[in-house]
Design an enzyme around this catalytic site. Structure first.
Site, PDB file in Angstrom:
ATOM      1  N   LYS A 131       8.982   9.364  -2.640  1.00 29.59           N
ATOM      2  CA  LYS A 131       8.081  10.356  -2.128  1.00 29.59           C
ATOM      3  C   LYS A 131       7.917  10.458  -0.521  1.00 29.59           C
ATOM      4  O   LYS A 131       8.249   9.134  -0.127  1.00 29.59           O
ATOM      5  CB  LYS A 131       6.608  10.232  -2.867  1.00 29.59           C
ATOM      6  N   TYR A 160      -3.144  12.396  30.587  1.00 29.69           N
ATOM      7  CA  TYR A 160      -4.481  13.116  30.297  1.00 29.69           C
ATOM      8  C   TYR A 160      -5.740  12.072  30.125  1.00 29.69           C
ATOM      9  O   TYR A 160      -5.563  11.221  29.613  1.00 29.69           O
ATOM     10  CB  TYR A 160      -4.173  13.671  28.899  1.00 29.69           C
TER      11      TYR A 160
HETATM   12  C1  LIG Z   1       3.165   5.664  -4.413  1.00 28.92           C
HETATM   13  C2  LIG Z   1       3.330   5.283  -5.838  1.00 28.92           C
HETATM   14  C3  LIG Z   1       3.716   3.944  -6.309  1.00 28.92           C
HETATM   15  C4  LIG Z   1       4.495   3.098  -5.339  1.00 28.92           C
HETATM   16  O1  LIG Z   1       3.577   1.955  -4.735  1.00 28.92           O
HETATM   17  P1  LIG Z   1       3.996   1.031  -3.953  1.00 28.92           P
HETATM   18  O2  LIG Z   1       2.796   0.202  -3.707  1.00 28.92           O
HETATM   19  O3  LIG Z   1       4.668   1.394  -2.734  1.00 28.92           O
HETATM   20  O4  LIG Z   1       5.084   0.292  -4.712  1.00 28.92           O
HETATM   21  C5  LIG Z   1       3.682   3.751  -7.610  1.00 28.92           C
HETATM   22  N1  LIG Z   1       3.131   4.470  -8.475  1.00 28.92           N
HETATM   23  C6  LIG Z   1       2.565   5.654  -8.165  1.00 28.92           C
HETATM   24  C7  LIG Z   1       1.886   6.326  -9.412  1.00 28.92           C
HETATM   25  C8  LIG Z   1       2.617   6.039  -6.830  1.00 28.92           C
HETATM   26  O5  LIG Z   1       1.925   7.096  -6.669  1.00 28.92           O
END
Ligand SMILES: *Cc1c(COP(=O)(O)O)cnc(C)c1O
Length: 387
Positions: free
Chosen positions: A41, A279
């Site tokens: 993701k 800035y």
């Molecule tokens: C993002 C996510 C993961 C992965 O978590 P990590 O700590 O990056 O390994 C796993 N399960 C769900 C439901 C997530 O949203």
């Protein structure tokens, strides 16, 4: 993909050897049984989903987990036939695509199941769902009280197959005392057993994110959702400490960061003592100074919190950020790096020579976590595969 011979003003390098090393490490600890689902993701946590998906498959990942339908569709269009679990919400009118592409969908609303039934039946397909069980994170889970309603909806939906159940830990990476996580595991087991008894046997059970995969084998179950660890980053300092206490390993070497973010000096200029930079005139030189202008700013994902705080690496040395980070530019001090030249490489994140700037260091400077540092690197910046 990306033309690595082109000259970029800023780019992200992805190390295949580091990625392969990390994935192998996790495969070793979870063993051959559980499905290894890599979480890609948020543009693979900023690493570039396309490059990472290719590496993941090549180096032994079984499937993908993503947040959105859009991410799942992109993977399919890019030619990845593997299973893809969509963990975030898919609005009713788009559910047909879930059935059409045979994605796995997390379900946390009964309406989703009923509408998916219609969509799948219309296509003469069976759609797969995984129920997200509430065990204490209080985000997307289905509570014990709601469970009966969901199971009835599923029983009335022959075109929807309950393939799995899962949960997600609330604080497994935030602490070195894991009582709450164990409580979540117990609740998960209870609810899974109840679902089995209601006539849904042989479910794929999963609970582990990176921290759980590292620390507790009993969380591996049938599938591990591996996010940050594949990228060579620890979920937190607490996880690292817990791991060290438990396994007493040379922990610093276990994971290898996969990403480096680089840019080039696009201008060098000499300032007088007492001149101000950028800035708001927040930095005033205390000596005659040489400043390098770099074509990266907060819109690229270089946090404005690094103004007058961060540093980059040029010719293997620290060049401190002077003044405020602008939208597309930032200024660094190279007075003590007289050998710095126009178009020299500057490392914003990663190694150069003997020095390294880690995502954790940047996160510490801007009051956030390594996850946010890497995932916010602008998607439009090219991702280049390196050895
Ligand atoms: C993002 C996510 C993961 C992965 O978590 P990590 O700590 O990056 O390994 C796993 N399960 C769900 C439901 C997530 O949203």
């Amino acid at each position: 993909m990306i033309d690595s011979t082109r000259f970029y003003t800023t780019w992200v390098e992805i190390s295949e050897s580091a990625y392969a090393h990390n994935l192998k490490f996790f495969r070793n600890i979870i063993g051959p049984g559980p499905e290894l689902s890599v979480v890609v993701k948020a543009n693979a946590y900023g690493h570039g989903w396309q490059a990472i998906a290719g590496l993941a498959v090549k180096h032994g990942a079984d499937s993908f987990s993503v947040h959105s339908l859009e991410e799942a569709l992109k993977l399919r269009k890019a030619g990845f036939p593997q299973d893809i679990l969509i963990m975030g919400p898919v609005p009713g009118p788009l559910l047909e695509a879930v059935a059409a592409e045979n994605f796995r969908l997390v379900a946390f609303n009964r309406e989703t199941i009923l509408r998916l039934q219609e969509a799948a039946a219309g296509l003469q397909k069976t759609a797969r769902v995984h129920l997200k069980l509430e065990t204490g994170t209080h985000r997307q889970g289905i509570s014990r009280e709601e469970l009966g309603g969901f199971l009835r909806a599923l029983q009335e939906s022959p075109a929807v197959q309950l393939e799995g159940v899962y949960t997600h830990f609330a604080n497994i990476e935030d602490t070195t005392s894991h009582d709450y996580a164990f409580q979540q595991i117990r609740r998960f087991e209870e609810m899974s057993a109840a679902i089995c008894q209601a006539g849904f046997p042989a479910l794929k059970q999963h609970s582990a994110c990176t921290a759980a995969a590292l620390l507790f084998r009993q969380t591996h179950l049938d599938m591990v959702r591996l996010g940050i660890g594949q990228y060579g980053l620890w979920p937190s300092r607490e996880t690292l400490v817990s791991y060290k206490i438990k396994y007493d390993n040379d922990v610093e070497k276990i994971l290898r960061p996969v990403l480096a973010w680089k840019t080039r000096i696009t201008q060098l200029k000499d300032l007088k003592a007492g001149d101000t930079i950028g800035y708001g005139r927040t930095y005033k030189t205390t000596r005659n100074s040489r400043i390098a202008v770099l074509p990266v700013g907060y819109s690229d994902g270089y946090d404005r919190g690094l103004s007058n705080q961060g540093y980059v690496l040029i010719r293997g040395k620290h060049a401190p950020v002077r003044g405020r980070v602008c939208m597309n530019l930032l200024m660094v001090d190279v007075t003590d790096i007289p050998e710095a030249q126009l178009e020299d490489e500057a490392v914003l994140l990663g190694r150069q020579g003997e020095e390294e700037i880690s995502a954790e260091q940047l996160a510490g400077m801007c009051g956030t976590i390594n996850y946010e540092i890497v995932s916010r690197i602008n998607r439009e910046i090219p991702r280049v595969l390196a050895a």
